[in-house]
Design an enzyme around this catalytic site. Structure first.
Site, PDB file in Angstrom:
ATOM      1  N   LYS B  78       0.796  -1.517   0.146  1.00  0.00           N
ATOM      2  CA  LYS B  78      -0.078   0.149   0.044  1.00  0.00           C
ATOM      3  C   LYS B  78       0.841   1.290   0.114  1.00  0.00           C
ATOM      4  O   LYS B  78       1.944   1.184   0.675  1.00  0.00           O
ATOM      5  CB  LYS B  78      -1.113  -0.124   1.253  1.00  0.00           C
ATOM      6  CG  LYS B  78      -1.989   1.081   1.236  1.00  0.00           C
ATOM      7  CD  LYS B  78      -2.741   0.961   2.468  1.00  0.00           C
ATOM      8  CE  LYS B  78      -3.892   1.904   2.880  1.00  0.00           C
ATOM      9  NZ  LYS B  78      -4.988   1.913   3.711  1.00  0.00           N
ATOM     10  N   SER B 158     -10.298   2.381   2.991  1.00  0.00           N
ATOM     11  CA  SER B 158      -9.144   2.873   2.277  1.00  0.00           C
ATOM     12  C   SER B 158      -8.138   2.076   1.334  1.00  0.00           C
ATOM     13  O   SER B 158      -7.385   2.510   0.217  1.00  0.00           O
ATOM     14  CB  SER B 158      -8.196   3.964   3.074  1.00  0.00           C
ATOM     15  OG  SER B 158      -7.257   3.035   3.749  1.00  0.00           O
ATOM     16  N   SER B 182     -10.403  -0.067   7.149  1.00  0.00           N
ATOM     17  CA  SER B 182      -9.797   0.031   6.014  1.00  0.00           C
ATOM     18  C   SER B 182      -9.020  -1.028   5.131  1.00  0.00           C
ATOM     19  O   SER B 182      -8.653  -1.351   3.982  1.00  0.00           O
ATOM     20  CB  SER B 182      -8.813   1.263   5.755  1.00  0.00           C
ATOM     21  OG  SER B 182      -9.407   2.318   5.887  1.00  0.00           O
TER      22      SER B 182
END
Lengths: 95, 495
Positions: B78, B158, B182
């Protein structure tokens, strides 16, 4: 609690985010929606409840107060938008 | 072997150790899949040179018999994780051009375990969002579609890029982070497994901070076994994070027996929401029956402060964000606004932050500033911290009464369309986290397991919440649920 435009402008100033005059009414309205949602917390009886400081109770670790790092000036400055003579450079702060 | 990119971590690991394939072959298969998946916008910074270099090194280690646990396995990272010399932007314009001089502890541990980084994955800006629509890179797209409808759906957020990449077999697994859901919400939206460990299990050092008392990293994987493998590599004490727990990390994979006989599973009545789609309710029932059939004792429980979790979160998270994001000032890294004649340092801060932060981030920073400001600190911030104490106590009480894990839906709906929430007020979007956010506030481990499809053919997930530090036991319950649910569906390839 209702937020008016002047409060929205004050919050933007405190947060150091430039918000144009014409965007303030919409911003104030958004704040009011969110704060309206948060108001629910007033229903909760919190008498005598300790505010949470740490979600997992643990003592912070201690270590010897010694230098463990340093001498990395070039690396520290390598991402700066404006670095000069080994320093971060910013607009004039004092006359 | 064909379609190497579709393997799980465990399958690829075993194939590597038997000499049936190489890390270079696995890595090349993933890189080719990434090249062909531009439409998903999952990988936003690709690092093929680093990947191939690490793959070659991994193959050498495998040859020499000195291979750590994840040796040669290609994964995505990420964009929130700082990776040395590779852009790490938290999907924000304000970190444009930022290339860290250091590596986050978690990504370093994965590299030390032999994992191969393929590149950086899309996400909501500073992890603030539930649909990946606040990213400076544009939306990541869910590989799943509603039947034959070609409307683009959100992969959640997210960690939307991580979710899309794993579901579409662009990488074998990916890192995510979870502040209010998330990891677990996007995992549910794309039919994969995602676990947020206990607060303090994974070091936060080198992960761009959003809300420090809530943020935790975790793996997003194709199944529960892979979650166990990757979580073990990510966990561990780190002296550079003062909130990192100095506890031994067990062999989570070895704990996957699937035997949950006698375990007590709590079903919290407060998670039965008004207006919850029938399919979610039915799935939750089915999950309950599966665990009962596997020998668990099902117990109705109450977590009375559940409804206050979201409002508590939307005080605490913005408050911490406003403090953490104060560092983006145009001085040390990233974007600095062009200044007009006569502009001083205050104008520099204000213009830089107005240009660099997107709308949602600005909104949360300002809400956080407000709730921390003089005169409101007690009314909002301190009150929220007290309610947080009560939310955590709800969980402590049920665990003390003998509950081993809690079963809930992962999300209140299946994946929605990109743009569908554009006219909704911010609070509507926040409701996505209604089942997950309690877990962050209480610092507990939570795992999302894919458990079925809705009428439109979209995946739905169930969440299991465990006792603090008992990720191994939690993953074992998730493993039993996974085996009973038998979720094997994959999105049809359209990209």
């Amino acid at each position: 609690m209702s937020i008016d435009q002047s409060t929205a402008a004050k919050v933007a100033k405190l947060a150091r985010i430039k918000v144009d005059e014409e965007a303030l009414p919409a911003l104030a309205a958004e704040f009011n929606t969110i704060l309206g949602f948060i108001e629910q917390l007033n229903e909760v009886d919190v008498e005598g409840v300790e505010p949470m400081v740490s979600v997992t109770p643990m003592r912070l670790k201690r270590r010897a107060d010694g230098v463990t790092d340093g001498n990395q000036q070039a690396k520290v400055l390598s991402n700066a938008p404006d670095a000069r003579e080994g320093f971060f450079a910013v607009p004039k702060v004092v006359e | 072997m064909s379609d190497l990119n579709t393997l799980t971590l465990a399958q690829a690991r075993d194939a590597l150790r038997k000499g049936e394939t190489t890390s270079v072959a696995l890595t090349e298969a993933c890189l080719a899949a990434i090249e062909g998946a531009g439409a998903l916008n999952a990988f936003v910074h690709k690092t093929p040179e680093i990947a191939l270099e690490r793959a070659k090194a991994a193959d050498a280690r495998l040859q020499s018999g000195d291979a750590p646990k994840m040796c040669g396995l290609p994964i995505g990272i990420k964009d929130l994780f700082c990776t040395k010399g590779v852009p790490s932007q938290a999907a924000s314009r304000i970190l444009e051009g930022f290339k860290p001089e250091y590596e986050s502890t978690v990504s370093q541990q994965l590299a030390d375990a032999g994992a191969v980084m393929l590149g950086k994955l899309n996400m909501d800006e500073f992890a603030m969002g539930s649909s990946n629509e606040t990213s400076c890179y544009g939306n990541a797209v869910n590989p799943w579609r509603r039947g034959n409808d070609d409307a683009a759906l959100t992969p959640g957020g997210s960690s939307g890029g991580s979710a899309a990449a794993v579901a579409a077999d662009l990488c074998l697994a990916a890192t995510g982070t979870d502040t209010g859901g998330s990891i677990r919400q996007p995992a549910a939206f794309v039919g994969i497994t995602g676990i947020k460990p206990t607060y303090g299990r994974c070091s936060r050092w080198g992960i761009v901070a959003f809300a420090s008392s809530l943020d935790q990293a975790g793996p997003m994987t194709k199944d529960v076994r892979d979650a166990a493998i990757m979580l073990e590599a990510m966990c561990g004490h780190d002296p550079k994070d003062s909130t990192s727990a100095d506890l031994a990390v067990p062999d989570f994979e070895a704990m996957l027996t699937g035997d949950i006989r006698g375990k007590v599973i709590g079903i919290p009545r407060e998670y039965r929401m008004d207006g919850m789609p029938e399919e979610i309710e039915a799935l939750w029932q089915q999950g309950t029956e599966m665990l009962r059939a596997a020998g668990a004792e099902i117990r109705d429980i109450s977590l009375p402060h559940t409804k206050y979790a979201l409002p508590t979160y939307y005080v605490i998270a913005p408050a911490e964000a406003s403090s953490n994001l104060a560092r983006y000032d145009g001085v040390r890294y990233g974007h600095r606004a062009k200044l007009a004649q006569g502009d001083g340092i205050t104008e520099m801060y204000e213009k830089t932050r107005a240009e660099g932060f997107g709308h949602e981030v600005q909104r949360r920073v300002m809400v956080g500033t407000y709730v921390l400001s003089a005169g409101f600190y007690d009314a909002y911030y301190n009150r929220a911290r007290k309610v947080r104490t009560l939310i955590k106590k709800d969980f402590e009480d049920v665990f003390a009464a003998g509950v081993d894990a809690i079963l809930t839906p992962a999300t209140p709906s299946a994946a929605f369309g990109l743009g569908e929430m554009a006219d909704a007020d911010p609070v509507q979007m926040y409701l996505n986290d209604v089942f997950t956010v309690t877990v962050n506030l209480a610092g507990l481990p939570g795992v999302s397991v894919p458990a079925g499809l809705d009428k439109q053919g979209l995946p739905l997930g169930l969440q299991l919440i465990g006792r603090p530090w008992e990720e191994g036991d939690l993953l074992n319950t998730a493993y039993a649920l996974e085996q009973a649910a038998g979720f094997l569906a994959k999105p049809g390839k359209w990209w």
